[in-house]
Design a protein around this motif. Structure first.
Motif, PDB file in Angstrom:
ATOM      1  N   ASN A  61       4.529   5.850   7.314  1.00  0.00           N
ATOM      2  CA  ASN A  61       3.868   7.038   6.760  1.00  0.00           C
ATOM      3  C   ASN A  61       2.750   6.657   5.793  1.00  0.00           C
ATOM      4  N   THR A  62       2.997   5.594   5.029  1.00  0.00           N
ATOM      5  CA  THR A  62       1.998   5.150   4.050  1.00  0.00           C
ATOM      6  C   THR A  62       0.720   4.708   4.754  1.00  0.00           C
ATOM      7  N   VAL A  63       0.898   4.034   5.880  1.00  0.00           N
ATOM      8  CA  VAL A  63      -0.289   3.614   6.654  1.00  0.00           C
ATOM      9  C   VAL A  63      -1.111   4.842   7.039  1.00  0.00           C
ATOM     10  N   TYR A  64      -0.442   5.874   7.556  1.00  0.00           N
ATOM     11  CA  TYR A  64      -1.174   7.070   7.976  1.00  0.00           C
ATOM     12  C   TYR A  64      -1.793   7.796   6.784  1.00  0.00           C
ATOM     13  N   ALA A  65      -1.018   7.935   5.709  1.00  0.00           N
ATOM     14  CA  ALA A  65      -1.533   8.660   4.540  1.00  0.00           C
ATOM     15  C   ALA A  65      -2.726   7.912   3.930  1.00  0.00           C
ATOM     16  N   PHE A  66      -2.643   6.574   3.868  1.00  0.00           N
ATOM     17  CA  PHE A  66      -3.746   5.803   3.301  1.00  0.00           C
ATOM     18  C   PHE A  66      -4.988   5.879   4.195  1.00  0.00           C
ATOM     19  N   ALA A  67      -4.771   5.981   5.506  1.00  0.00           N
ATOM     20  CA  ALA A  67      -5.923   6.110   6.404  1.00  0.00           C
ATOM     21  C   ALA A  67      -6.690   7.385   6.078  1.00  0.00           C
ATOM     22  N   LYS A  68      -5.940   8.439   5.750  1.00  0.00           N
ATOM     23  CA  LYS A  68      -6.586   9.703   5.388  1.00  0.00           C
ATOM     24  C   LYS A  68      -7.210   9.611   3.990  1.00  0.00           C
ATOM     25  N   GLY A  79      -5.685  -3.554   4.320  1.00  0.00           N
ATOM     26  CA  GLY A  79      -4.481  -4.352   4.091  1.00  0.00           C
ATOM     27  C   GLY A  79      -4.251  -4.634   2.617  1.00  0.00           C
ATOM     28  N   ILE A  80      -5.328  -4.868   1.881  1.00  0.00           N
ATOM     29  CA  ILE A  80      -5.211  -5.111   0.432  1.00  0.00           C
ATOM     30  C   ILE A  80      -4.646  -3.869  -0.264  1.00  0.00           C
ATOM     31  N   LEU A  81      -5.171  -2.700   0.107  1.00  0.00           N
ATOM     32  CA  LEU A  81      -4.672  -1.452  -0.493  1.00  0.00           C
ATOM     33  C   LEU A  81      -3.177  -1.282  -0.244  1.00  0.00           C
ATOM     34  N   LEU A  82      -2.769  -1.532   0.999  1.00  0.00           N
ATOM     35  CA  LEU A  82      -1.356  -1.345   1.348  1.00  0.00           C
ATOM     36  C   LEU A  82      -0.472  -2.355   0.615  1.00  0.00           C
ATOM     37  N   ALA A  83      -0.870  -3.611   0.654  1.00  0.00           N
ATOM     38  CA  ALA A  83      -0.042  -4.658   0.036  1.00  0.00           C
ATOM     39  C   ALA A  83       0.113  -4.392  -1.460  1.00  0.00           C
ATOM     40  N   ARG A  84      -0.988  -4.029  -2.108  1.00  0.00           N
ATOM     41  CA  ARG A  84      -0.921  -3.763  -3.548  1.00  0.00           C
ATOM     42  C   ARG A  84       0.021  -2.580  -3.810  1.00  0.00           C
ATOM     43  N   HIS A  85      -0.096  -1.557  -2.992  1.00  0.00           N
ATOM     44  CA  HIS A  85       0.750  -0.362  -3.171  1.00  0.00           C
ATOM     45  C   HIS A  85       2.233  -0.710  -3.102  1.00  0.00           C
ATOM     46  N   PHE A  86       2.624  -1.498  -2.118  1.00  0.00           N
ATOM     47  CA  PHE A  86       4.052  -1.785  -1.969  1.00  0.00           C
ATOM     48  C   PHE A  86       4.564  -2.684  -3.100  1.00  0.00           C
ATOM     49  N   GLU A 264       1.087  16.894   6.069  1.00  0.00           N
ATOM     50  CA  GLU A 264       1.465  17.976   5.123  1.00  0.00           C
ATOM     51  C   GLU A 264       2.544  17.542   4.129  1.00  0.00           C
ATOM     52  N   PRO A 265       3.591  16.790   4.598  1.00  0.00           N
ATOM     53  CA  PRO A 265       4.627  16.389   3.636  1.00  0.00           C
ATOM     54  C   PRO A 265       4.079  15.586   2.460  1.00  0.00           C
ATOM     55  N   PHE A 266       2.882  14.997   2.618  1.00  0.00           N
ATOM     56  CA  PHE A 266       2.297  14.199   1.533  1.00  0.00           C
ATOM     57  C   PHE A 266       1.183  14.986   0.822  1.00  0.00           C
ATOM     58  N   GLY A 267       1.128  16.292   1.120  1.00  0.00           N
ATOM     59  CA  GLY A 267       0.125  17.139   0.474  1.00  0.00           C
ATOM     60  C   GLY A 267      -1.287  16.870   0.976  1.00  0.00           C
ATOM     61  N   LEU A 268      -1.395  16.311   2.181  1.00  0.00           N
ATOM     62  CA  LEU A 268      -2.713  15.977   2.718  1.00  0.00           C
ATOM     63  C   LEU A 268      -2.985  16.818   3.961  1.00  0.00           C
ATOM     64  N   LYS A 269      -4.241  17.207   4.127  1.00  0.00           N
ATOM     65  CA  LYS A 269      -4.610  17.992   5.289  1.00  0.00           C
ATOM     66  C   LYS A 269      -5.188  17.041   6.343  1.00  0.00           C
ATOM     67  N   ASN A 270      -4.679  17.127   7.544  1.00  0.00           N
ATOM     68  CA  ASN A 270      -5.216  16.276   8.611  1.00  0.00           C
ATOM     69  C   ASN A 270      -6.158  17.112   9.463  1.00  0.00           C
ATOM     70  N   ASP A 271      -7.424  17.000   9.160  1.00  0.00           N
ATOM     71  CA  ASP A 271      -8.426  17.806   9.831  1.00  0.00           C
ATOM     72  C   ASP A 271      -8.959  17.018  11.043  1.00  0.00           C
TER      73      ASP A 271
END
Ligand code: URC
Length: 301
Positions: A61-68, A79-86, A264-271
């Motif tokens: 889910n984080t991969v998808y949310a970060f893509a948005k 990859g840097i964003l994801l690794a730092r987040h975890f 939506e569960p992450f409060g993000l709109k996927n347009d």
């Protein structure tokens, strides 16, 4: 008690497609992301306590949310964003290894193509099958692995609905397929193989291949699609109309489904921006397109 050695876990091969719509000009990023996390994970292995376990589903889910949220500038930056987040977000996670494959897409540049049609780079294979029975030649040329995608101008609705139908009707979807095409030349000679002693010079195989490939790409890019079946017919018909040397073409087109991710569960709109690129199952749409009056000879398997 045996010792637990190195261990890691995470979601492998999350297929995320991010489309950026800059007006009529679309841009595409297509990644395969594998997350491997390690840290204080002794307990889950030894006692079964999940107290330190961020679910692999969450990493997906984080991969998808970060893509948005952040877009995909490059696989390295993503990859840097994801690794730092975890690692900074979870005390128990000490190391995050993010492996990313990026699949390249080039814009389809034909005269009539819009700016939302793409062809994947570097996967295509040219094929040829030659049969000679001492008198007649049959030449079937083709290609496989020509992967194309339209990020808009595709709809699918008005289909039959029975008690098992759950598919929603869509007025705007991604349409993607791996083109598998075989086309048969009308040419045959009287047998010595030089191609002109029967009065019929052999076609220019190089130009035939390049021309048919261009036609397939152009028709894919230029067709406003109401179904992959309709796009298939347009692609085959373009080859038959433009290439007098070709009498028959067989197309086998997997419908490479791209499902909109629910953010939506992450409060993000996927347009229509972030998609899950599924690999199976897939619809498989196949048909032969023939010059008028010609009998089909390409195998249908
Ligand atoms: O273009 C399509 N043709 C179908 O026959 C079909 N069936 C389906 O589920 N999706 C689609 N899309």
């Amino acid at each position: 008690m045996p010792t637990l050695g190195q261990n890691q876990y995470g979601k492998a091969e999350t297929r995320v497609v991010r489309i950026v719509r800059d007006g009529a000009v679309h841009h595409i990023k297509d990644l395969n992301v594998s997350v491997a996390l390690s840290g204080d994970m002794d307990e889950v292995h030894l006692s079964g306590s999940n107290a330190n376990v961020l679910p692999t589903d969450t990493t997906k889910n984080t991969v998808y949310a970060f893509a948005k949220e952040h877009g995909i500038a490059s696989p390295e930056q993503f990859g840097i964003l994801l690794a730092r987040h975890f690692v900074t977000g979870q005390d128990a996670i000490h190391t995050a290894r993010i492996r990313i494959e990026e699949y390249g897409w080039e814009r389809i540049e034909t005269a009539g193509a819009a700016r939302h049609s793409f062809v994947r780079t570097g996967q295509e294979t040219r094929t040829a099958q030659i049969t000679f029975d001492g008198e007649r030649w049959e030449v079937i040329s083709g290609l496989t692995g020509l992967t194309v995608l339209n990020s808009t101008d595709s709809e699918f609705w008005g289909f039959v609905k029975d008690e098992y139908t759950t598919l929603p009707e869509v007025r705007d979807r991604v349409l993607a397929t791996d083109v598998h095409a075989r086309w048969r030349y009308g040419w045959c000679s009287d047998g010595d193989g030089d191609g002109d002693d029967g009065g019929e010079p052999a076609p220019d195989w190089e130009r035939g291949y390049a021309g048919a490939r261009d036609d397939l790409l152009a028709a894919f890019a230029e067709t406003y699609s109401l179904s992959l079946q309709q796009t298939l017919y347009q692609m085959g018909a373009r080859v038959i109309e433009n290439r007098p040397a070709i009498d028959e073409i067989r197309l086998s087109l997997p419908n490479k489904h791209h499902f909109l991710v629910d953010l939506e569960p992450f409060g993000l709109k996927n347009d229509n921006e972030v998609y899950f690129a599924a690999d199976r199952p897939y619809g498989l749409i196949e048909a032969t397109i023939l010059r008028d009056g010609v009998r089909p000879r390409i195998a249908t398997d």
